[in-house]
Design an enzyme around this catalytic site. Structure first.
Site, mmCIF file in Angstrom:
data_model
loop_
_atom_site.group_PDB
_atom_site.id
_atom_site.type_symbol
_atom_site.label_atom_id
_atom_site.label_comp_id
_atom_site.label_asym_id
_atom_site.label_seq_id
_atom_site.Cartn_x
_atom_site.Cartn_y
_atom_site.Cartn_z
ATOM 1 N N CYS A 100 0.819 -1.211 0.000
ATOM 2 C CA CYS A 100 0.000 0.000 0.000
ATOM 3 C C CYS A 100 0.853 1.261 0.000
ATOM 4 C CB CYS A 100 -0.936 -0.009 1.218
ATOM 5 S SG CYS A 100 -1.997 1.439 1.316
ATOM 6 N N CYS A 105 -1.420 1.737 -3.009
ATOM 7 C CA CYS A 105 -2.389 2.807 -2.783
ATOM 8 C C CYS A 105 -1.790 4.211 -2.802
ATOM 9 C CB CYS A 105 -3.102 2.608 -1.448
ATOM 10 S SG CYS A 105 -3.593 0.915 -1.087
ATOM 11 N N LYS A 108 0.107 5.258 -6.158
ATOM 12 C CA LYS A 108 -0.925 5.284 -7.195
ATOM 13 C C LYS A 108 -1.794 6.533 -7.059
ATOM 14 C CE LYS A 108 -4.610 3.532 -6.122
ATOM 15 N NZ LYS A 108 -5.544 2.562 -5.507
ATOM 16 N N TYR A 239 -9.730 -2.994 -10.182
ATOM 17 C CA TYR A 239 -9.252 -1.739 -9.600
ATOM 18 C C TYR A 239 -7.996 -1.233 -10.302
ATOM 19 C CZ TYR A 239 -11.777 -2.508 -5.087
ATOM 20 O OH TYR A 239 -12.696 -2.680 -4.105
ATOM 21 N N HIS A 499 -26.084 22.336 -0.371
ATOM 22 C CA HIS A 499 -26.314 22.842 -1.731
ATOM 23 C C HIS A 499 -25.384 24.012 -2.036
ATOM 24 C CE1 HIS A 499 -28.642 23.592 -5.356
ATOM 25 N NE2 HIS A 499 -28.604 24.886 -5.054
ATOM 26 N N GLU A 504 -25.650 16.013 -2.190
ATOM 27 C CA GLU A 504 -27.045 16.231 -1.803
ATOM 28 C C GLU A 504 -28.009 15.349 -2.606
ATOM 29 O OE1 GLU A 504 -28.897 20.017 -2.785
ATOM 30 O OE2 GLU A 504 -27.355 20.370 -4.314
#
Length: 519
Positions: A100, A105, A108, A239, A499, A504
């Site tokens: 990772c 992770c 990347k 992925y 908003h 939302e």
């Protein structure tokens, strides 16, 4: 009754009684005194049997480091071994932080950020910005990435040291169920003993068995290319394949994405998959679907030729992003010789508490091939500490685990897909909204965002939340908590939206798209 139940589950009765006593001590008012007594009791349990450590961990990735640190903090004497740092893994190299941090992770995601600027530059003109043609300095980006992973590798070393964990640089191998042999860089060997041993060696890239496969590279090498190619073929649809397709296309490489399925991201919700397919196409990524690999050859001009069941592709680089397999053979861990059983895929077999078929040997993370995500390895490591060190048998909870795919735009999801719900026989109400994000209204980008809720028709509990669109991972983290709390569609409807935002949309979807499943 409790002791009898635990004994029937395979927990050592004496060990359980000792740890129960430790929990009582830990609840004393004098916290520091309780901690010292707990430490002495736990370490005494190992010293009376002549072990060097209470816990020894083989593997310094996310799960192994977390488990070792927390075990030491809880009072255990802990040792850990990991192979020396290198950006590209091998039989003799690895590094604290694991896949990772060093070659997964983190680097990347840094490349996702870096490659995303190309789209931002294009979009800027719609908002009135006049820019000269940007130019990428690949070496500068690569050097910055390497510097960051080296920094993080050093942080992991300091974290272990600060937690009182003794670290060894080298490859670990089981000699018996209490002894680990550590082979150093120069071939030196050292043996240590431990009451309990934790295997946390993670996974490694899988390369398909086709003629010429050795001419291709994996994600390890892809994150460390000295030069950017003009053209690249990425094989896979999960992925890693989808993320790397977006990265290299964003960096200006011509990308072909080749996969066996009709759509990318097998296992995800079908509406998510369709949206990702369209967005990849919008980003200029050529997708060759529903095909099989045949061979990979090197031509006289040095370029590669990938043959598939449907066409032939000339390219400079082929990346195999065809999944990962448990890292139980590189290097060999000696598992079979001590009775630790493996599955057909090479994963370590464990019970619901992460115990292997040998009572004092445990395993967490990708090496067990359960849910192969870094945060899950962390969870499993913590459950191991609760079970083995604190004497509180704890099972990892795999319900409603959120995850993200850092495609461009990204995907995030938590809970059941529509197909998952149907397969479980649940009658579901599906709410869905597909729209152009506000940011693209002026830039002219054609990509779509998708938001989807899967709701139990009877209880109205929200079973799944799915999204494709900007900031999907950041948005879904909060909704993952809502699902853990058993949120219903009414709870979503009663929530006031922020908003203007994409998020939302999840709390304003009122129109039922369809009802599926059930009888």
């Amino acid at each position: 009754m409790l002791v009898a139940k635990l004994s029937s589950q395979g927990f050592n009765l004496v060990r359980f009684q000792k740890r129960t006593a430790l929990r009582v001590v830990a609840s004393a008012k004098n916290t520091e005194g309780a901690r010292v007594m707990r430490t002495a009791a736990v370490r005494g349990a190992s010293s009376e049997h002549g072990f060097d450590y209470d816990i020894f961990v083989i593997g310094g990735g996310s799960g192994g480091v977390r488990a070792s640190r927390m075990a030491s903090s809880a009072g255990a004497k802990v040792g850990l071994c990991e192979m020396p740092y290198d950006p590209i893994s091998s039989d003799r190299t690895g590094g604290l932080g694991g896949t990772c941090v060093i070659r997964g992770c983190v680097p990347k995601k840094l490349f996702v950020f870096g490659s995303g600027f190309s789209a931002d530059f294009e979009d800027a003109s719609g908002f009135g910005w006049v820019l000269s043609e940007p130019k990428l300095d690949w070496k500068r980006l690569l050097d910055a990435k390497l510097k960051e992973t080296e920094r993080l590798n050093g942080i992991y070393e300091r974290l272990l040291d600060g937690s009182g964990v003794t670290s060894y640089v080298g490859a670990g191998k089981l000699l018996d169920n209490h002894t680990v042999e550590i082979t150093g860089q120069e071939g030196s060997k050292e043996s240590v003993t431990a009451r309990d041993i934790l295997i946390a060696t993670g996974g490694r890239a899988y390369v398909p068995d086709i003629p010429g496969a050795e001419l291709g590279i994996t994600s390890d090498e892809a994150l460390n290319l000295t030069e950017l190619p003009k053209k690249m073929v990425i094989v896979g649809s999960g992925y890693i394949a989808v993320e790397f397709a977006g990265i290299f296309a964003g960096l200006g490489v011509e990308v072909d994405l080749v996969y066996r399925q009709a759509l990318p991201l097998r296992g995800f919700d079908d509406d998510i998959r369709s949206t990702v397919y369209s967005n990849l196409k919008e980003r200029g990524i050529n997708q060759i679907s529903s095909c099989q690999l045949v061979s990979l050859d090197k031509q006289s001009d040095g370029r590669l030729l990938l043959r598939t069941s449907t066409e032939e592709l000339e390219t400079d680089v082929v990346i195999f992003a065809t999944g990962r397999i448990p890292n139980t053979t590189r290097p060999k861990l000696g598992l079979e010789s001590v009775g630790v059983e493996l599955s057909a895929t090479g994963a370590i077999k464990v019970d619901e508490y992460s115990r292997t078929t040998v009572s004092n040997i445990w395993a967490v993370g990708d090496v067990t091939d359960r849910v192969n995500l870094t945060p899950v390895a962390l969870m499993e490591g913590m459950a191991f500490v609760d079970t083995v060190v604190r004497g509180n048998p704890t099972k990892p909870d795999y319900e409603n685990i959120p995850c993200a795919v850092f495609s461009q735009p990204p995907v995030a999801t938590v809970g059941l897909s529509e197909n998952d719900a149907i397969m479980r026989g649940v009658r579901c109400d599906v709410f869905m909204s597909s729209f152009t994000p506000m940011k693209y209204s002026l830039s002219g980008r054609k990509e779509k965002a998708l938001m989807k809720l899967v709701v139990d028709s009877v209880s109205q509990r929200v079973l799944g939340v799915h999204m494709v669109g900007p900031d999907a991972a950041e948005i879904l983290q909060g909704f993952a908590t809502a699902l853990k709390c058993g949120a219903t569609k009414q709870h979503f409807d009663q929530t006031v939206g922020i908003h203007p935002s994409s998020a939302e949309e999840f709390v304003t979807m009122r129109s039922l798209t369809r009802t599926v499943g059930g009888e």
